[in-house]
Design an enzyme around this catalytic site. Structure first.
Site, PDB file in Angstrom:
ATOM      1  N   CYS A 407       0.806  -1.213   0.000  1.00  0.00           N
ATOM      2  CA  CYS A 407       0.000   0.000   0.000  1.00  0.00           C
ATOM      3  C   CYS A 407       0.842   1.269   0.000  1.00  0.00           C
ATOM      4  O   CYS A 407       0.491   2.254  -0.650  1.00  0.00           O
ATOM      5  CB  CYS A 407      -0.967  -0.005   1.169  1.00  0.00           C
ATOM      6  SG  CYS A 407      -0.161  -0.195   2.749  1.00  0.00           S
ATOM      7  N   HIS A 451      -1.985   0.524   7.125  1.00  0.00           N
ATOM      8  CA  HIS A 451      -2.351   0.855   5.750  1.00  0.00           C
ATOM      9  C   HIS A 451      -1.927   2.295   5.463  1.00  0.00           C
ATOM     10  O   HIS A 451      -1.711   3.088   6.382  1.00  0.00           O
ATOM     11  CB  HIS A 451      -3.868   0.679   5.580  1.00  0.00           C
ATOM     12  CG  HIS A 451      -4.319   0.735   4.151  1.00  0.00           C
ATOM     13  ND1 HIS A 451      -3.778  -0.050   3.165  1.00  0.00           N
ATOM     14  CD2 HIS A 451      -5.277   1.503   3.549  1.00  0.00           C
ATOM     15  CE1 HIS A 451      -4.372   0.223   2.022  1.00  0.00           C
ATOM     16  NE2 HIS A 451      -5.292   1.168   2.215  1.00  0.00           N
ATOM     17  N   ASP A 467      -8.072   5.917  -2.155  1.00  0.00           N
ATOM     18  CA  ASP A 467      -7.200   4.809  -1.762  1.00  0.00           C
ATOM     19  C   ASP A 467      -6.751   4.077  -3.016  1.00  0.00           C
ATOM     20  O   ASP A 467      -7.485   3.255  -3.560  1.00  0.00           O
ATOM     21  CB  ASP A 467      -7.948   3.857  -0.824  1.00  0.00           C
ATOM     22  CG  ASP A 467      -7.017   2.813  -0.248  1.00  0.00           C
ATOM     23  OD1 ASP A 467      -5.843   2.732  -0.691  1.00  0.00           O
ATOM     24  OD2 ASP A 467      -7.450   2.067   0.656  1.00  0.00           O
TER      25      ASP A 467
END
Lengths: 650, 305
Positions: A407, A451, A467
């Protein structure tokens, strides 16, 4: 001065075993020499007792004690403080064994054992520690019981039972002390916590690999209890450090600036929840994006991070409220938007070119974002825990060569693309997802759920969360980390397991640990007053608490005392014995105490030797008592006479 | 003390000096119809005591010296063919006497030992298919050297249990020893003794001892003592019910000698060391607690109910 042993080898072995058990947990924490020293002293003491050799002289003991003190001074450079104090106590306690000449010394050793048990809690307060300590206390008490009843060597089981009963009798007092003892806010025992290094967790910077590393950890970041559990807990973004400054490789947070009033437009009802945050030595409190009301002792920064007034060094429990669907950013300053566009010179040139191309081809920011996400979704990008290493220009290398990342790779390159395209963007790190424990309904968020995502500024909409990981791996967002990465990636075993009973055991154990944390370790002043309020007691100060503590303990002891007295009374309802007891008590008041195994003749003989003037009366009493209690027949008058004689004596 | 018993004790006490407690225990043992084991070194007066006792009570006395080649027939007697009558005629052995001194009983083989002990237990002797009763009163005093001496067969626990009491005589104190050294030859003095009691009187006394009262409170104490030995872990076994029975009988005799009609705790305490000392076996490896030490602890620890 040699002295013979006060203890037989068996009791000595039991005592030494108790001491060893008490000291054992410290072995891992103290310097090696301490462990060796204590073990040597215990072994020496046992051999001396076994072989019936004399104990070492005072001089030897003083030398040994001096050596121990010197050792502590060398190891810690001080004799004070928790660690050196504990080591000193261990060394001197093992020396005390070598000085055990009389029963009094044995008692001192036992009391030291109890105290040493407590020192173990200076370091760890987990359930296994508590269980171990209870076991040890049981053993110590059993040793004490066997010593105090020095003569009848009862069977092991009866000693263990007596010890267990004593511990059970202590439970009411323990509960009272736990519930009513005035609490202070702060770490348990009021001791400074020393080991606050090397804790895993999010930090104020992020470079490729930071979160990947973190996601390998099974450690718990925090637990959450919802007022009513939302259906989409997997998709809750827990907001942590927000990063603005980029140097081509690493993102960093900027100086936190307090935001006292913030306005947001809520698009859904807020959710209420309670977080129990594990210590992470930094100041972030994790709340669901976007925080609506703050926990006490904390403030909101201009980029909506919630910071605690002090670093989180103990487990902390806080209530919070968040809105999950919102529109925010009204108060953002022009300067901040400028800051969110800065890119370092000479890096990510290919990415910048691509972004500028998108910018030229698009009508507005929304379209640029869509193009970028489309790019991630269609250009064979891989979401993996084992990305290939990135060297000089991580962003370009990732975007155009390796195309495999976690991520933070996606968030970082997406932010660079956006900034190059003239869209103010910042990185938000935190946690996404978690796992509901079916046993107690708490949401558990582990470090592996760490994250990173981005927030872009869109005119008229404010800060909007984007995201990019979702574009690459929708599974990460929908189902969590485990199903999103390839099966071959290294992951903590316990998380990967599909074996049902291991999962259940883990859930059960976690639920137990959690309630221990919530109710025992987390029994803070607030918890205490909340608990007392639930009994309808008004908010009381520590003075009242102490008074009620003493009163409560007194009542419990009184209860035990009365029960015992009743039992003793019931055993001797015989009127003859009652009269005799009165006589014996009478003599005791005159300084002559009857031994339990002293018969009436022996006792009166002793009394006559002591009080020759009473001989006549004493003999009458003894004769009457013997006739009443042991004789074949007695007359009703005898008891009256006995009572009369005793009364005359009084 | 009953009138008749005082002279008995005085007379034996004039022979065995400074051992009044042991003499009283011996007499109590006899009155309780038990048998006595004396465990001590040679030469402290075991034989003299038995001899003086027999003589003072007007009982006939036999001494059997136990040796490793002693046979049961040497104790019980043997049937010899009588040519005149053409029948076997039984020649009674030394056991057919009222007071038997079985000297150094642990020197004999177990076979010879058990011949004596069975006779003691059953109060009769069976040889050649014929049963012959032993005289009444019948009192065996066995002596035993400390068992760690060479060439001994220590009595097993089951045999020890048949003795009501085990006592030690021990060395006399200085003044008693001086009197002994200055005095006459003991053997001559025993020869001069006049019986102070008739055998029939002794049997009557034994009957009276049986009727001494034991109150429930006292039996509570006995049971507390027994329970304590069974609870303690230092011993292989606790005391048997028979030991309890013997204890009560011995205490009765003691109370009787003290001139009382009922047993009080002090009586039990007086006889307890001698009655239970040889019945308690310390667990191996913890030999520091001998039976005698333990009886002291019993006396101190068990409260009188």
């Amino acid at each position: 001065m040699p002295a013979t042993d006060t203890l037989d080898p068996r009791r000595l072995a039991a005592l030494i075993a108790s001491v060893a058990l008490v000291m054992a947990p410290h072995a891992a924490r103290v310097p090696l020499w301490t462990t060796l020293f204590c073990a040597l002293m215990l072994a020496a003491r046992f051999l001396i007792g076994w072989r019936r050799r004399p104990l070492p002289s005072k001089t030897v003991l003083i030398l040994l004690a001096a050596a121990a003190i010197a050792g502590v001074a060398l190891s810690y450079r001080t004799l004070f403080g928790r660690d050196s104090g504990v080591v000193l106590l261990l060394a001197l306690a093992s020396l005390k064994l070598l000085e055990m000449r009389r029963i009094r010394d044995v008692n001192v050793v036992i009391i030291l054992c109890y105290f040493l048990t407590i020192t173990n809690f200076f370091y760890t307060q987990t359930i296994p520690t508590a269980l171990y300590s209870i076991g040890v206390v049981w053993m110590i008490t059993a040793t004490l019981v066997s010593l105090q009843h020095a003569t009848p060597v009862g069977r092991l089981r009866s000693i263990a039972t007596t010890s267990g009963v004593l511990l059970l009798q202590a439970i009411p007092v323990m509960l009272l002390l736990f519930l009513l003892f005035p609490r202070v806010q702060g770490p348990l025992w009021g001791l400074p916590q020393i080991q606050h290094s090397a804790r895993t967790g999010l930090s104020d910077s992020m470079s490729p690999g930071t979160i990947t590393q973190l996601s390998l950890s099974d450690e718990i970041a925090f637990r959450v209890q919802f007022e009513s559990t939302p259906s989409n807990v997997q998709q809750l973004y827990w907001r942590g450090p927000v990063m603005w400054d980029f140097d081509g490789r690493t993102w960093r947070t900027s100086q936190p600036v307090r935001l006292s009033v913030w306005r947001y437009e809520s698009l859904a009802p807020p959710i209420n929840y309670t977080v129990t945050l594990e210590p992470h030595d930094d100041r972030w409190l994790f709340l669901i994006d976007l925080p609506a009301s703050l926990p006490p002792d904390s403030f909101l920064t201009r980029d909506y991070q919630v910071l605690s007034a002090r670093p989180i060094r103990e487990r902390r429990r806080y209530d919070a409220q968040s809105v999950i669907s919102y529109r925010v950013g009204e108060e953002t300053l022009r300067g901040e938007l400028q800051q969110a566009l800065v890119l370092p010179d000479g890096v990510a040139m290919r990415a910048r070119a691509l972004a500028r191309q998108w910018q030229a081809e698009s009508a507005d920011a929304q379209e640029v974002i869509q193009r970028a996400l489309h790019h991630f979704g269609t250009q064979a990008f891989v979401y993996t825990l084992e990305p290939p290493p990135l060297e000089n220009d991580p962003v370009d290398q990732f975007l155009f060569e390796t195309r495999a990342g976690f991520c933070e790779h996606y968030a970082s390159s997406f932010a660079v693309l956006m900034r190059a395209a003239g869209i103010p963007t910042r990185i938000v790190t935190g946690y996404l997802g978690g796992e509901i424990n079916p046993v107690d309904g708490f949401l558990i968020v582990r470090q592996s759920e760490a994250h990173a995502w981005t927030e872009v500024w869109i005119d008229n909409q404010g800060w909007v969360r984007v995201d990019p990981t979702a574009a690459v791996s929708p599974l990460r967002i929908q189902q969590g980390i485990t199903s999103a990465v390839p099966e071959t990636d290294p992951q903590p075993l316990i998380r990967r397991t599909r074996i049902e009973w291991i999962r259940q055991m883990r859930h059960a154990w976690d639920a137990v640990t959690n309630s221990w944390n919530q109710w025992v370790l987390g029994y803070t002043p607030e918890q205490q007053s909340r608990f007392l309020n639930s009994f309808g007691l008004p908010r009381i100060g520590w003075e009242e608490m102490v008074v009620s503590l003493i009163a409560g303990t007194g009542l419990v002891l009184l209860g035990f005392g009365l029960t015992m007295l009743m039992r003793a009374r019931r055993r001797q309802l015989d009127p003859v014995q009652r009269s005799w007891t009165r006589f014996v008590d009478l003599m005791a008041r005159r300084g002559l105490v009857r031994r339990p195994a002293e018969g009436p003749v022996d006792f009166t003989d002793r009394a006559i030797a002591r009080f020759p003037e009473l001989e006549q009366k004493l003999r009458t009493i003894a004769a009457l008592y013997i006739r009443l209690r042991y004789g074949e027949r007695s007359e009703a008058r005898d008891l009256e006479n006995l009572n009369l004689e005793i009364k005359k004596l009084a | 003390m009953p009138q008749t018993l005082a002279p008995v004790i005085a007379q034996i006490g004039s022979i065995i000096l400074g051992k009044e407690h042991q003499i009283r225990l011996t007499l109590a043992c006899l009155l309780a119809k038990g048998h006595l084991l004396i465990e001590d070194l040679p030469g402290v007066g075991k034989t003299t005591l038995s001899h003086a006792l027999a003589k003072t009570l007007g009982l006939d006395f036999q001494r059997i010296q136990f040796t490793s080649d002693l046979l049961p027939a040497d104790i019980l007697g043997v049937a010899v063919f009588d040519r005149d009558s053409s029948t076997f005629k039984f020649h009674p052995g030394p056991i057919f006497a009222q007071v038997i001194l079985a000297d150094e009983v642990n020197r004999a083989t177990p076979k010879a030992q058990s011949a004596l002990l069975e006779a003691m237990e059953e109060h009769q002797v069976t040889t050649e298919g014929e049963t012959r009763p032993l005289p009444d009163p019948f009192f065996v005093i066995a002596t035993q050297n400390p068992s760690h001496q060479v060439g001994t067969f220590p009595l097993p626990e089951s045999q020890l249990d048949r003795f009501l009491m085990r006592i030690h005589l021990g060395y006399p104190n200085a003044s008693a020893e001086r009197a002994l050294l200055e005095g006459r030859e003991r053997r001559d003095m025993i020869g001069d003794l006049i019986p102070a009691l008739e055998p029939q009187e002794l049997i009557a006394l034994q009957k009276q001892v049986r009727s001494i009262h034991t109150a429930p409170a006292l039996l509570d104490y006995v049971q507390a003592l027994l329970a304590y030995t069974r609870r303690a872990s230092d011993f292989v076994t606790g005391l048997s019910p028979r030991a309890g029975l013997y204890l009560v009988n011995a205490a009765r005799a003691w109370a009787f000698m003290d001139g009382r009609r009922e047993v009080i705790p002090e009586d039990l305490q007086a006889v307890l060391p001698s009655v239970v000392g040889h019945r308690l076996q310390p667990v191996n490896g913890f030999a520091s607690l001998s039976g005698m030490d333990f009886t002291q602890r019993l006396l101190e620890e068990v409260a009188i109910p």
